[in-house]
Design a protein around this motif. Structure first.
Motif, mmCIF file in Angstrom:
data_model
loop_
_atom_site.group_PDB
_atom_site.id
_atom_site.type_symbol
_atom_site.label_atom_id
_atom_site.label_comp_id
_atom_site.label_asym_id
_atom_site.label_seq_id
_atom_site.Cartn_x
_atom_site.Cartn_y
_atom_site.Cartn_z
ATOM 1 N N UNK A 1 10.401 -28.450 68.140
ATOM 2 C CA UNK A 1 9.494 -27.262 68.176
ATOM 3 C C UNK A 1 8.334 -27.463 69.019
ATOM 4 N N UNK A 2 7.252 -26.544 68.877
ATOM 5 C CA UNK A 2 6.030 -26.923 69.571
ATOM 6 C C UNK A 2 5.177 -28.131 69.363
ATOM 7 N N UNK B 1 11.566 -22.922 77.152
ATOM 8 C CA UNK B 1 10.145 -23.077 77.140
ATOM 9 C C UNK B 1 9.564 -22.169 76.033
ATOM 10 N N UNK B 2 8.767 -22.820 75.009
ATOM 11 C CA UNK B 2 8.310 -21.901 73.938
ATOM 12 C C UNK B 2 7.243 -20.890 74.385
ATOM 13 N N UNK B 3 7.423 -19.512 73.795
ATOM 14 C CA UNK B 3 6.338 -18.551 74.574
ATOM 15 C C UNK B 3 5.516 -18.179 73.186
ATOM 16 N N UNK C 1 17.179 -16.391 68.041
ATOM 17 C CA UNK C 1 16.144 -16.939 68.740
ATOM 18 C C UNK C 1 15.331 -18.093 67.900
ATOM 19 N N UNK C 2 14.506 -18.910 68.317
ATOM 20 C CA UNK C 2 14.131 -19.948 67.614
ATOM 21 C C UNK C 2 12.382 -19.610 67.375
ATOM 22 N N UNK C 3 11.916 -19.968 66.116
ATOM 23 C CA UNK C 3 10.601 -19.496 65.756
ATOM 24 C C UNK C 3 9.796 -20.840 65.232
ATOM 25 N N UNK C 4 8.543 -20.816 65.355
ATOM 26 C CA UNK C 4 7.646 -21.775 65.072
ATOM 27 C C UNK C 4 6.246 -21.044 64.784
ATOM 28 N N UNK C 5 5.496 -21.652 63.787
ATOM 29 C CA UNK C 5 4.216 -21.405 63.457
ATOM 30 C C UNK C 5 3.707 -19.913 63.537
ATOM 31 N N UNK C 6 4.462 -19.439 62.332
ATOM 32 C CA UNK C 6 4.049 -18.118 62.291
ATOM 33 C C UNK C 6 2.791 -17.842 61.286
#
Length: 468
Positions: free
Chosen positions: A70-71, A161-163, A216-221
């Motif tokens: 993740x990030x 890349x994380x957006x 999709x991948x998700x982080x830090x919501x």
């Protein structure tokens, strides 16, 4: 990964993003860094009414948890696409945000397909879905960063890349930031209510269907208590979204910009009308007789009737705090049953009132009322029942109730024109939230006979200040 996680929320609203961010600016953050509890929940320390009793639920479907990658190589979750697999933050009763000034941020990568990343309930007149997002079509009209009309929002970069994505919502205007750059705006269709209820924040929805997911991948919501307006703020927000980069709130400091709402009655969008005429009234006249006139709310009842006319807030979200009404008490016929009301209501056992009228002759005699005096009843309808009676003159007045918590239960104080008139400890607390009411009603207990004249009371404004 748990299929359902109940979370309690502590919220902050309408704060400022400047300098180092702290939990005072955070409403909540969903972090995915722990394999034991991958939906790790971090609550902000600010204030908002009626959140403690509304648990937040996460419906992750068949989300995949990844411990690294993740990030900053933290944990993250992946939606695999298909029915029932969107990442949803949901409350069956609706989660009161109580402000149309907020921002939503998250990190995303490997975004494939789907019509939108984000869906909010309550953004249209019929409470249908309003869906907008980066990477797909939108039900609203977008303008690009130069202000030119665009058929759809900008595409989200795909790849490894994380957006960073930030949606900023203020009133009906949505601003989109991608990787700290402003990418355009849209205007929400219909009437966005004062207190939007997040029945769902669906990251990875398609079309209007909350049960469909993109891959999709998700982080830090995170949900923040300010509608950011600049690219600098967007970058600061996304850089600080990791919990280890948020400064802890000073427990001794006052809350940041404690939530405050004022209704001036230039319009009635946040209010509903109610008639409660008795069935045996020979002329029930069901049309609302509550209107706005020159920035004031006017409520009218007829002579010789049992008219009961009211307006109330559309949301029952109010708990501790200061409730304030600025109202005009007309000269009423002596011992007529008309009552001017300023009150809060959960149900018949949990109701707190100012009821102001001429009063019965016996009550007027006991209190020593003069010709221009009215009787004010300050009442808790139950738990326990109490109804103190005092005098007030006709004319303009400010009446207030202040609710605080003492040993987990409400304590209510009644004020008239800044003076404390009555205090009562109650046997219930914030599990019971309230609507706010204004009313003019012909009620039996407020006089000896039906009114012999038509009566109209005026409300210049109503205010609510939240405090713990």
């Amino acid at each position: 990964m748990k299929n359902l996680l109940f979370l309690s929320a502590a919220f902050c609203l309408c704060s400022q993003l400047h300098g180092a961010l702290s939990t005072n600016q955070l409403i909540y953050l969903l972090d995915f860094d722990s394999p034991q509890t991958p939906e790790r929940y971090i609550a902000g320390s600010g204030n908002v009414p009626a959140t403690q009793e509304y648990p937040v639920m996460i419906y992750p479907g068949s989300l995949e948890y990844h411990e690294t990658g993740g990030v900053d190589n933290s944990g993250y979750v992946r939606t695999r696409g298909g029915t029932g697999d969107s990442l949803q933050i949901f409350n069956g009763n609706g989660l009161p945000v109580s402000c149309t000034d907020f921002s939503i941020s998250f990190h995303v990568r490997q975004y494939e397909g789907g019509a939108a990343l984000l869906a909010l309930d309550g953004a249209t007149v019929n409470n249908g879905w309003t869906v907008w997002g980066a990477g797909g079509t939108s039900s609203t009209s977008w303008k690009d960063e130069s202000g030119n009309s665009s058929a759809q929002p900008p595409a989200l970069p795909s790849g490894e890349e994380w957006q960073s994505v930030v949606y900023s919502v203020k009133n009906k205007t949505v601003n989109l930031f991608i990787n700290g750059e402003h990418r355009g705006t849209c205007t929400i269709a219909g009437n966005f209510p004062f207190a939007p209820r997040f029945r769902l924040i669906g990251l990875g929805c398609t079309g209007n269907n909350a049960n469909e997911s993109v891959k999709a991948d998700f982080d830090n919501i995170a949900l923040w208590g300010k509608a950011i307006t600049t690219e600098e703020e967007a970058r600061a927000l996304m850089e600080a979204v990791r919990p280890d980069r948020l400064d802890p709130a000073d427990p001794s400091a006052p809350p940041v910009d404690v939530y405050h709402r004022t209704w001036n009655f230039n319009e009635m969008e946040d209010w509903a009308h109610m008639n409660q005429n008795t069935p045996y009234d020979s002329n029930p006249n069901p049309e609302p007789k509550t209107v706005t006139e020159n920035g004031m709310l006017a409520i009218h009842v007829r002579k010789g009737t049992q008219d009961r006319r009211k307006v109330l807030t559309k949301d029952k979200i109010y708990t501790t705090g200061r409730y304030k009404w600025r109202l005009y008490l007309p000269k009423l016929d002596k011992c007529g049953r008309t009552s001017v009301g300023a009150w809060i209501y959960c149900d018949d056992q949990h109701e707190l009132d100012f009821e102001i009228g001429s009063g019965t002759q016996a009550e007027r005699t006991r209190l020593g009322a003069g010709d221009d005096d009215l009787v004010v009843a300050m009442t808790s309808q139950a738990n326990p029942y109490v109804s103190g009676r005092q005098l007030v003159k006709t004319g303009w007045h400010t009446v207030e109730m202040d609710l605080t918590l003492v040993n987990g239960n409400y304590e209510v104080k009644w004020f008239i024109d800044g003076g404390l008139r009555q205090t009562q400890r109650l046997a219930f607390g914030t599990a019971f939230s309230f609507y706010i009411y204004c009313s003019v009603e012909n009620l039996g207990f407020m006089g000896d006979h039906l009114p012999t004249q038509d009566n109209t009371a005026y409300y210049d404004r109503v205010e609510y200040y939240y405090h713990p």
